[in-house]
Design a protein around this motif. Structure first.
Motif, short mmCIF file in Angstrom:
data_model
loop_
_atom_site.label_atom_id
_atom_site.label_comp_id
_atom_site.label_asym_id
_atom_site.label_seq_id
_atom_site.Cartn_x
_atom_site.Cartn_y
_atom_site.Cartn_z
N PRO A 160 9.04 1.28 4.38
CA PRO A 160 8.05 2.35 4.53
C PRO A 160 8.78 3.66 4.88
CG PRO A 160 7.34 0.37 5.66
CD PRO A 160 8.77 0.16 5.28
N TYR A 161 8.49 4.70 4.11
CA TYR A 161 9.26 5.95 4.21
C TYR A 161 8.30 7.13 4.11
CZ TYR A 161 13.03 9.27 3.07
OH TYR A 161 13.92 10.33 3.07
N GLU A 162 8.45 8.08 5.04
CA GLU A 162 7.47 9.17 5.11
C GLU A 162 7.51 10.09 3.89
OE1 GLU A 162 10.93 10.51 7.88
OE2 GLU A 162 9.89 8.66 7.34
N LEU A 163 8.61 10.09 3.12
CA LEU A 163 8.69 10.93 1.94
C LEU A 163 8.21 10.22 0.68
CD1 LEU A 163 12.07 12.82 2.52
CD2 LEU A 163 9.74 13.51 3.13
N ALA A 164 7.91 8.93 0.80
CA ALA A 164 7.29 8.23 -0.33
C ALA A 164 5.82 8.60 -0.38
CB ALA A 164 7.47 6.72 -0.17
N GLU A 165 5.32 8.95 -1.58
CA GLU A 165 3.97 9.50 -1.67
C GLU A 165 3.03 8.73 -2.59
OE1 GLU A 165 4.58 13.50 -2.94
OE2 GLU A 165 5.24 14.20 -0.96
N ASP A 166 3.54 7.86 -3.43
CA ASP A 166 2.73 7.22 -4.46
C ASP A 166 2.04 5.98 -3.92
OD1 ASP A 166 1.61 6.14 -6.71
OD2 ASP A 166 3.37 6.46 -7.99
N MET A 167 0.77 6.11 -3.49
CA MET A 167 0.04 4.98 -2.93
C MET A 167 -0.20 3.91 -3.98
SD MET A 167 -1.22 3.63 -0.23
CE MET A 167 -1.52 4.90 1.01
N ALA A 168 -0.39 4.31 -5.22
CA ALA A 168 -0.59 3.33 -6.30
C ALA A 168 0.66 2.46 -6.46
CB ALA A 168 -0.93 4.04 -7.60
N ALA A 169 1.83 3.06 -6.35
CA ALA A 169 3.08 2.30 -6.45
C ALA A 169 3.22 1.34 -5.28
CB ALA A 169 4.27 3.25 -6.52
N ALA A 170 2.80 1.80 -4.08
CA ALA A 170 2.87 0.93 -2.90
C ALA A 170 1.94 -0.27 -3.07
CB ALA A 170 2.49 1.72 -1.64
N ARG A 171 0.74 -0.03 -3.58
CA ARG A 171 -0.19 -1.12 -3.82
C ARG A 171 0.38 -2.11 -4.85
NH1 ARG A 171 -4.31 3.10 -4.08
NH2 ARG A 171 -5.49 3.15 -2.14
N ALA A 172 1.05 -1.58 -5.86
CA ALA A 172 1.63 -2.44 -6.89
C ALA A 172 2.74 -3.30 -6.32
CB ALA A 172 2.17 -1.58 -8.04
#
Length: 245
Positions: free
Chosen positions: A170-182
């Motif tokens: 988990p990283y604060e500069l990661a922004e793509d929620m769809a990618a996280a869900r995937a």
């Protein structure tokens, strides 16, 4: 009902035999008596409801009333790699991680970690942390006691997790929620999953790049920046809900 852990060889001919420090706890702290019921787990996959029959100074002998197979463990192994936080936060993190189903907790010394432990202090902390893990496992009905490993460097931690099926950061500069869900959707029963959490201040850029070079996948946990003691719990909660659903 109070719960206690034994090894499989302490289950004998319809009885559970409890030894060690738990004997003093049962006799002198809880002041339990013959006939009272306790829960017993063999540390692998079986749990028992037992009735105490004898309380000697060296052991407590309890007759098995009912037996069940594994019903409380997650179907995947979740490894929490936790950057060393300040103060007593690690104790809270371990307690809640065990309650949420973590299989193992790995303390990690990172660049931004304020806490610096020499070998002697690290081992003393580890004993304390494992005692907290045991208490949390008893309270939450776990089938075994998750272990807290020795403190590792980030490089050691990445090497430790290289054989896992998935590793997430988990990283604060990661922004793509769809990618996280995937990413989460790809986690299945039987997998081993590492979750890398930074200390206060998070991982620095070079550490994140090092993790990515080792196949660790950055994900977002939402639009808010979470404290170190919150981030791991949020990730474990999401995975627990996903796996048990």
């Amino acid at each position: 009902m109070y719960h206690f852990f034994v090894t499989p060889d302490q289950i004998r001919e319809g009885y559970a035999v409890i030894a060690g420090q738990d004997v003093n706890h049962i006799r002198n702290v809880l002041r339990m008596k013959p006939g009272e019921q306790i829960g017993v787990r063999d540390g692998i996959s079986r749990s028992y409801v037992c009735a105490i029959e004898t309380l000697d100074e060296e052991e407590v002998r309890a007759r098995i009333l009912t037996e069940e197979t594994d019903s409380s463990e997650l179907p995947a192994r979740l490894y929490l790699f936790q950057g060393l936080p300040k103060g007593d936060k690690m104790e809270l993190i371990i307690q809640k991680a065990v309650e949420l189903g973590a299989y193992e907790i790995i303390p990690v010394a990172t660049r931004r970690a304020v806490v610096k432990l020499d070998a002697k202090k690290a081992e003393s902390k580890r004993k304390r942390w494992n005692a907290i893990a045991e208490s949390a496992a008893k309270q939450s009905g776990r089938m075994f006691i998750p272990q807290v490993t020795k403190v590792m460097s980030l490089a050691e931690a990445l090497d430790y997790g290289k054989g896992f099926d998935r590793n997430l950061i988990p990283y604060e500069l990661a922004e793509d929620m769809a990618a996280a869900r995937a990413e989460i959707a790809q986690i299945r029963p039987g997998m081993s999953v590492g979750i890398f959490i930074g200390p206060e201040g998070g991982f620095d850029t070079e550490e994140v790049e090092l993790a990515k070079a080792h196949g660790v996948r950055p994900i977002t946990l939402g639009r808010r920046i979470l404290r170190t003691e919150t981030a791991g719990m949020a990730a474990l909660s999401v995975l627990m809900f996903h796996l048990e659903g």
